[in-house]
Each structure stands twice: as structure tokens, then as C-alpha cells.
Design an enzyme around this catalytic site. Structure first.
Site, mmCIF file in Angstrom:
data_model
loop_
_atom_site.group_PDB
_atom_site.id
_atom_site.type_symbol
_atom_site.label_atom_id
_atom_site.label_comp_id
_atom_site.label_asym_id
_atom_site.label_seq_id
_atom_site.Cartn_x
_atom_site.Cartn_y
_atom_site.Cartn_z
ATOM 1 N N SER A 1 10.776 52.206 -42.997
ATOM 2 C CA SER A 1 10.077 53.508 -43.020
ATOM 3 C C SER A 1 8.572 53.300 -42.992
ATOM 4 O O SER A 1 8.040 52.512 -43.782
ATOM 5 C CB SER A 1 10.442 54.287 -44.282
ATOM 6 O OG SER A 1 11.794 54.598 -44.267
ATOM 7 N N GLU B 1 3.810 53.825 -46.353
ATOM 8 C CA GLU B 1 4.644 52.876 -47.103
ATOM 9 C C GLU B 1 4.342 51.457 -46.593
ATOM 10 O O GLU B 1 4.262 50.511 -47.360
ATOM 11 C CB GLU B 1 6.130 53.209 -46.911
ATOM 12 C CG GLU B 1 7.037 52.371 -47.779
ATOM 13 C CD GLU B 1 8.479 52.855 -47.821
ATOM 14 O OE1 GLU B 1 8.726 54.085 -47.757
ATOM 15 O OE2 GLU B 1 9.371 51.998 -47.900
ATOM 16 N N ARG C 1 8.487 53.793 -54.903
ATOM 17 C CA ARG C 1 7.833 52.757 -54.074
ATOM 18 C C ARG C 1 6.521 52.255 -54.683
ATOM 19 O O ARG C 1 5.585 51.910 -53.979
ATOM 20 C CB ARG C 1 7.551 53.281 -52.655
ATOM 21 C CG ARG C 1 8.738 53.692 -51.871
ATOM 22 C CD ARG C 1 9.711 52.555 -51.543
ATOM 23 N NE ARG C 1 10.896 53.120 -50.941
ATOM 24 C CZ ARG C 1 11.954 53.553 -51.615
ATOM 25 N NH1 ARG C 1 12.009 53.412 -52.937
ATOM 26 N NH2 ARG C 1 12.974 54.090 -51.010
HETATM 27 C C1 LIG Z 1 15.054 47.476 -41.075
HETATM 28 C C2 LIG Z 1 14.336 47.709 -42.392
HETATM 29 C C3 LIG Z 1 14.922 48.520 -43.351
HETATM 30 C C4 LIG Z 1 14.284 48.739 -44.577
HETATM 31 N N1 LIG Z 1 14.885 49.548 -45.489
HETATM 32 C C5 LIG Z 1 14.283 49.761 -46.673
HETATM 33 C C6 LIG Z 1 14.896 50.604 -47.649
HETATM 34 O O1 LIG Z 1 15.990 51.126 -47.469
HETATM 35 N N2 LIG Z 1 14.237 50.801 -48.816
HETATM 36 C C7 LIG Z 1 13.022 50.232 -49.084
HETATM 37 O O2 LIG Z 1 12.479 50.461 -50.169
HETATM 38 N N3 LIG Z 1 12.407 49.437 -48.162
HETATM 39 C C8 LIG Z 1 13.016 49.190 -46.986
HETATM 40 N N4 LIG Z 1 12.399 48.388 -46.063
HETATM 41 C C9 LIG Z 1 11.042 47.857 -46.332
HETATM 42 C C10 LIG Z 1 11.012 46.434 -46.927
HETATM 43 O O3 LIG Z 1 12.121 45.666 -46.522
HETATM 44 C C11 LIG Z 1 10.948 46.454 -48.451
HETATM 45 O O4 LIG Z 1 9.767 47.089 -48.907
HETATM 46 C C12 LIG Z 1 10.990 45.028 -49.042
HETATM 47 O O5 LIG Z 1 11.196 45.135 -50.425
HETATM 48 C C13 LIG Z 1 9.732 44.212 -48.767
HETATM 49 O O6 LIG Z 1 9.999 42.855 -49.125
HETATM 50 P P1 LIG Z 1 9.246 41.639 -48.396
HETATM 51 O O7 LIG Z 1 9.649 40.393 -49.072
HETATM 52 O O8 LIG Z 1 9.459 41.692 -46.945
HETATM 53 O O9 LIG Z 1 7.761 41.972 -48.754
HETATM 54 P P2 LIG Z 1 6.472 41.891 -47.812
HETATM 55 O O10 LIG Z 1 6.644 42.818 -46.672
HETATM 56 O O11 LIG Z 1 6.151 40.484 -47.516
HETATM 57 O O12 LIG Z 1 5.388 42.496 -48.795
HETATM 58 C C14 LIG Z 1 5.439 43.859 -49.196
HETATM 59 C C15 LIG Z 1 4.443 44.064 -50.335
HETATM 60 O O13 LIG Z 1 4.882 43.324 -51.466
HETATM 61 C C16 LIG Z 1 3.895 42.359 -51.853
HETATM 62 N N5 LIG Z 1 4.612 41.183 -52.331
HETATM 63 C C17 LIG Z 1 5.606 40.504 -51.692
HETATM 64 N N6 LIG Z 1 6.061 39.515 -52.467
HETATM 65 C C18 LIG Z 1 5.328 39.553 -53.616
HETATM 66 C C19 LIG Z 1 5.306 38.768 -54.820
HETATM 67 N N7 LIG Z 1 6.155 37.759 -55.022
HETATM 68 N N8 LIG Z 1 4.393 39.079 -55.763
HETATM 69 C C20 LIG Z 1 3.524 40.099 -55.598
HETATM 70 N N9 LIG Z 1 3.502 40.889 -54.506
HETATM 71 C C21 LIG Z 1 4.406 40.611 -53.524
HETATM 72 C C22 LIG Z 1 3.049 42.134 -50.614
HETATM 73 O O14 LIG Z 1 1.753 41.674 -50.949
HETATM 74 C C23 LIG Z 1 3.048 43.529 -49.998
HETATM 75 O O15 LIG Z 1 2.111 44.357 -50.649
HETATM 76 C C24 LIG Z 1 13.027 48.146 -44.829
HETATM 77 C C25 LIG Z 1 12.440 47.330 -43.855
HETATM 78 C C26 LIG Z 1 13.084 47.106 -42.648
HETATM 79 C C27 LIG Z 1 12.465 46.205 -41.629
#
Ligand SMILES: Cc1cc2nc3c(=O)[nH]c(=O)nc-3n(C[C@H](O)[C@H](O)[C@H](O)COP(=O)(O)OP(=O)(O)OC[C@H]3O[C@@H](n4cnc5c(N)ncnc54)[C@H](O)[C@@H]3O)c2cc1C
Length: 293
Positions: A215, A285, A166
């Protein structure tokens, strides 16, 4: 060239767009679509001394109820996908699950165990998201970044991205992920589809279906934080309409109209109780931004 570019900011209500369906106003959202715009924006941020947050699908960021006052850089316009043999390139604003759907139809394997993670490609790279023993870093060939400090494009290999559980270089530096190239392998379409169906089934049976941020805490020495949270007697604990899930102790769910500040109070309670019972300091996380109401 850049003098013609004006910066247009909007305000967005995070309770309308985050997967938690909670949180305050994000006051200065900008959706750049080019490197020229990012160049102008980075200069503005440096000169004004502003904080900034890169925003994907907000599936891992808690925006507190008092809102976020810095600059929020949305990647919603970094779109597009190009397939060249086993190399799949896509913009950071594409949804991970949509990219996996398209790869499956082309018989390209490597990402399918991540099906169902609700974020963008950029968020997935920043977080090195993963599940079922697969991390996104395992198929990354190149990452295209914009360095906000130096106002320049940078290209990095997976090794240079310093991926670990992560974690990635993006969390340490002022980088915006613009796009990625994955190196996939060939597989039968139905094998990929079967894996996608089975991971969705596993998610449905083990995770709550209510709005959440996934998580809350990282694993502790490869043990799910849920073990310790549940062991501390917190499963089902509620503050107003936010609840530590009855299905999975490492999820906080919004029961409807829940407040982000209550989510944070539950996080703090989990940290306190797990430390008191086990002497373990949970590592977040979920990223917390903004201020309490
Ligand atoms: C129901 C559910 C299940 C999930 N299951 C998992 C799982 O199995 N495994 C897992 O690892 N995660 C899981 N997640 C967490 C999450 O979906 C992941 O971490 C996902 O990759 C975040 O993507 P996002 O676009 O929503 O990022 P955001 O939530 O918008 O941002 C997350 C982080 O990434 C940064 N960021 C986003 N885009 C960029 C970019 N283009 N450049 C630089 N920084 C950026 C943000 O600044 C922030 O620090 C889950 C979440 C939910 C709600």
C-alpha cells in the site's frame, strides 16, 4: 575491545533487492552482527554527522534513482529463533513469513493473519504492520533495541513501544530493532494452516502480483486510500513503466524496468488529485529515501 572492530561498507543496487525491483544505489551498506559493532558504528555516525537508514527487506522503502548516500544499516545478520513455551524470540533480520511457518509447525498462533507480508521482523515492528484486523503489536511481549544516540541496548514492552496504526516509537527515535519476543497462544496446527491459506488466497485475489511496495498510502479514517485514488480516476495511470495498479488503486506496480523516480511522480500525482477532488491529504505509508537521478 572496540578498537579492533573495523567498519566495512558495501554498495548495493536497490533494484536488485527491493520488492519493487527499482531504485538507485545504496552506497554505504553495513551489516553489523553484534552490539559491539553497533556501538562503533553509532559513534562513527555521530562523529561524522551522517544520516542513516535501517534496512530490512526494502518492501516498504522507495530508494530514488539517484541513490542513497547515508549509512544503510542492514539487519541481515540479526538472525536466530528460540521457542520457550508460548514465548517466541527472534532476530530482527528474520523474515516474518518464515517465523510464521515455524510457529505453525509448533501449533503457536497469533501471527498467522500476517502471512504473506514480505518483510523482516524488524521492519514489521517499526511499521506495526498489519492486515485482516490484526497488527503485529498484538502479540509483542518485548522489543530489544539499540539506541543509536546513547549507544546502548534498551528493552521495551509493547506498551512502551507506543504502537498505533502503522506507527511505533522506532519511527520517532534513532533505534535499531535487534530482536523481539512474541507471546503466542496454542492452537491446532491445521487451524493455523487454514488461516494462512485463506489469507494468501485473499491477497492473491485482491492485490497485484507484480513488484510493488504494498500500500502506498495509509487508510483515511478507516477507509482504504484506494477508494479515493480510484475515485479521482487514477486507476491504471502509467508513467513510463510504473503504473497505478488496475487491480488495486493503492498499489503502484513495476511493469518491468520501471524507475523509482516515476513511482514518486505517481505518488505525487495521487496526492494532488485526491486533494483536488476530496480535500483529503493522503498520508504516505511508503518511506521515500535518497535523491532523484
Ligand atoms: C506485496 C506487498 C504486500 C504488503 N502487504 C502489507 C500488509 O498487508 N500490511 C502491512 O502492514 N504492510 C504490508 N506491506 C509493506 C511491508 O511489507 C511492511 O511494512 C513490512 O513490515 C516492511 O518490512 P521490511 O523488512 O521490508 O522493512 P523495510 O521496507 O526495509 O523498512 C521499512 C521501515 O522499517 C524500518 N526498519 C526496518 N528494519 C528495522 C529495524 N530492524 N530497526 C529499526 N527500523 C527498521 C526502515 O528504516 C523503514 O523505515 C506489503 C508490501 C508488499 C510489497
Amino acid at each position: 575491545m572496540n578498537s579492533n572492530i573495523s567498519l566495512n561498507f558495501n554498495s548495493v543496487d536497490s533494484s536488485k533487492i527491493s520488492t519493487l525491483r527499482a531504485g538507485g544505489e545504496i552506497k554505504n551498506v553495513i551489516c553489523p552482527s553484534s552490539v559491539a559493532e553497533l556501538t562503533v558504528l553509532s559513534k562513527y555516525i555521530r562523529e561524522e554527522g551522517k544520516d542513516f537508514l535501517v534496512m530490512g527487506a526494502l518492501s516498504n522503502v522507495l530508494v530514488l534513482d539517484g541513490g542513497y548516500d547515508g549509512i544503510a544499516i542492514s539487519t541481515s545478520k540479526f538472525k536466530g529463533m528460540d521457542i520457550n513455551g508460548l514465548n517466541v524470540s527472534c532476530g530482527s533480520g528474520e523474515k516474518l513469513s518464515i517465523v510464521i511457518d515455524i510457529c505453525q509447525k509448533k501449533g503457536l498462533s497469533g501471527l498467522e493473519k500476517l502471512y504473506g507480508i514480505p518483510g523482516t521482523i524488524g521492519g514489521a515492528v517499526c511499521m506495526n504492520c498489519g492486515c485482516f484486523d490484526t497488527e503485529i503489536s498484538s502479540v509483542i511481549k518485548k522489543v530489544y533495541l539499540f539506541d543509536m544516540d546513547k549507544a546502548e541496548l534498551v528493552e521495551k514492552s509493547a506498551k512502551e513501544m507506543c504502537f498505533s496504526y502503522r506507527k511505533s516509537l522506532v519511527q520517532e527515535k534513532k533505534f535499531v530493532v535487534i530482536g523481539v519476543t512474541f507471546e503466542m497462544c496454542e492452537k491446532y496446527l491445521y487451524d493455523i494452516k487454514n488461516t494462512m491459506n485463506s489469507v494468501i488466497g485473499l491477497r492473491k485475489s485482491a492485490q497485484p502480483s507484480m513488484p510493488s511496495l504494498g500500500s502506498v498510502f495509509k487508510r483515511v479514517d478507516d477507509i482504504s486510500a484506494a477508494i479515493f485514488i480510484e475515485g479521482a480516476g487514477l486507476k491504471g495511470k502509467k508513467i513510463n513503466n510504473m503504473q497505478i495498479s488496475n487491480v488495486h488503486g493503492n498499489f503502484i506496480v513495476n511493469l518491468g524496468g520501471g524507475r523509482a523516480d516515476d513511482y514518486l511522480s505517481l505518488m505525487e500525482l495521487m496526492e494532488k488529485k485526491v486533494y483536488e477532488k476530496y480535500g483529503i491529504r493522503l498520508v504516505r505509508e511508503v518511506r521515500v529515501e535518497g535523491k532523484r537521478a
